[in-house]
Design a protein around this motif. Sequence first.
Motif, short mmCIF file in Angstrom:
data_model
loop_
_atom_site.label_atom_id
_atom_site.label_comp_id
_atom_site.label_asym_id
_atom_site.label_seq_id
_atom_site.Cartn_x
_atom_site.Cartn_y
_atom_site.Cartn_z
N GLY A 54 -26.92 24.36 -76.45
CA GLY A 54 -28.35 24.12 -76.68
C GLY A 54 -28.80 22.80 -76.10
N GLY A 55 -27.98 21.75 -76.26
CA GLY A 55 -28.32 20.45 -75.69
C GLY A 55 -28.34 20.48 -74.18
N TYR A 56 -27.37 21.18 -73.58
CA TYR A 56 -27.34 21.29 -72.12
C TYR A 56 -28.59 22.01 -71.62
N LEU A 57 -28.99 23.08 -72.29
CA LEU A 57 -30.18 23.82 -71.87
C LEU A 57 -31.43 22.94 -71.93
N ALA A 58 -31.52 22.10 -72.96
CA ALA A 58 -32.67 21.19 -73.06
C ALA A 58 -32.69 20.21 -71.89
N ASP A 59 -31.51 19.71 -71.48
CA ASP A 59 -31.43 18.84 -70.32
C ASP A 59 -31.74 19.60 -69.03
N ARG A 60 -31.26 20.83 -68.95
CA ARG A 60 -31.37 21.61 -67.71
C ARG A 60 -32.77 22.14 -67.47
N PHE A 61 -33.41 22.69 -68.50
CA PHE A 61 -34.68 23.38 -68.32
C PHE A 61 -35.87 22.66 -68.96
N GLY A 62 -35.60 21.61 -69.72
CA GLY A 62 -36.68 20.91 -70.40
C GLY A 62 -36.91 21.46 -71.80
N PRO A 63 -37.36 20.64 -72.73
CA PRO A 63 -37.48 21.06 -74.13
C PRO A 63 -38.54 22.14 -74.35
N ARG A 64 -39.61 22.16 -73.57
CA ARG A 64 -40.69 23.11 -73.81
C ARG A 64 -40.20 24.55 -73.65
N LYS A 65 -39.62 24.86 -72.50
CA LYS A 65 -39.15 26.23 -72.26
C LYS A 65 -38.06 26.63 -73.26
N VAL A 66 -37.17 25.69 -73.53
CA VAL A 66 -36.07 26.00 -74.45
C VAL A 66 -36.60 26.28 -75.85
N LEU A 67 -37.55 25.46 -76.32
CA LEU A 67 -38.09 25.66 -77.67
C LEU A 67 -38.91 26.94 -77.77
N ILE A 68 -39.70 27.26 -76.75
CA ILE A 68 -40.47 28.52 -76.78
C ILE A 68 -39.52 29.70 -76.90
#
Length: 431
Positions: A54-68
């Motif tokens: 989950g942390g890697y995804l936030a770094d990779r794609f940005g928090p907005r897309k990951v949280l949506i």
Amino acid sequence: MALVTVTTVLTYLDRLNLSIAGHFIQDEFSLSLKTMGWILSSFLLGYSLSQIPGGYLADRFGPRKVLITAISWWSVLTAATAIAPRLPVARWLGVAYSIALIRFLIGIGEAPSSPSYTKVVANWMGRTHRGFGSSFNLFGIGLGGALTPVLITFIMQHWGWRTAFYSCGLLGIAVALVWYFFATDWPEQHPRVNQAEIELIGHPRSYHTGAAEKIQVPWRRIVTNRSVIALILGYFCQGFPIYFFHTWLFIYLIKVRGFSVTHGGLYGATPYLAIAVLSPLGGLFSDFAVRALDKPWGQRIAVWLGMFTSAALMWAGAHAPNRVTAILLLAAAAGCNMFASVTFWVACIDLGQQFSGSVAGLMNTFGNLGGWLSPIVTAYVAAKFGWTIALSLAAIVTVGSGLCWFGVDTRNSVVASSSLPPPSSSLSECS
């Protein structure tokens, strides 16, 4: 930051709803206490295992897309909890496995949330306000923990436990839509943020990793960084005492301290109210201490004040003869724990910089492993030596969390200093 708080409230609404509805589900489907325990723990298993991805995804794609994506994922599954007994899995393996599988998947869905909040704070808050920014997540935990029993109980009493899960799911979809329409990853991307505000926040250019650009997380430097190691060990010790409040508190109040179910529910909300009050104060104090003493000593003082006070209050609450005094002391201990925890999340930003999501995911993995051990060890110690000794052990572990900060120096970033460009003039002025 308000949206971060709302989302954190949502996560705790969806995290704690089953513990409240569990009594009705257990009776309806004749589930044993042991089976219900495994169902309740399935969420934490999925949540813990998915923190680092989950942390890697936030770094990779940005928090907005990951949280949506994450909010939509866990909200649909939360609503699906109501129909879990009718799913094919229930026919093949039984109702318990069907509900446990959905809870496991909800845990996976919620895992990116905390690392993503850290990215939001890193992207939107200037260096001198990150403590206060990081407190919005923990403030949401306090609100969510206090509001969930009231809201879920009200819905269940009027429309049944299934409606409670449907309602949580619909609320989650609404929150995901707000993130979609109103949030951005960076201040520079938001149409209502002006240039003066961007300069006031003042990020180094190294923080701007494009969403489409594949990043290379320096895992070797992260896992061998002494400050990161001390940080995650400290957060492991932080998770152990705080999960007492998430798991055993209500039973402790009823069976050990002799509260009625009604009063146990009311007093059971006091730790979360204390968290809601003391988390923002912890963030403000952390920022103040850093301005006064610089890093790392300002941050160490903030953690030591919170953790050592929490340990003393938990010890006093465990030994208090009066039950009301005991719960109030324990509630204050929970609040002081989160007072200190704010600085842990700030340290993820300072140590990880543009990889703060990955560092936060790693830290939160260990925090939840401590949380996973907490109810098991607490039950064993309480059964063998009594609840006073069990809570005293939690107080000692809390001291250990503070002591780990002797090894944390947030100037010791995982990013090689030579690879970073000099900060902008606006950042220097802001600092």
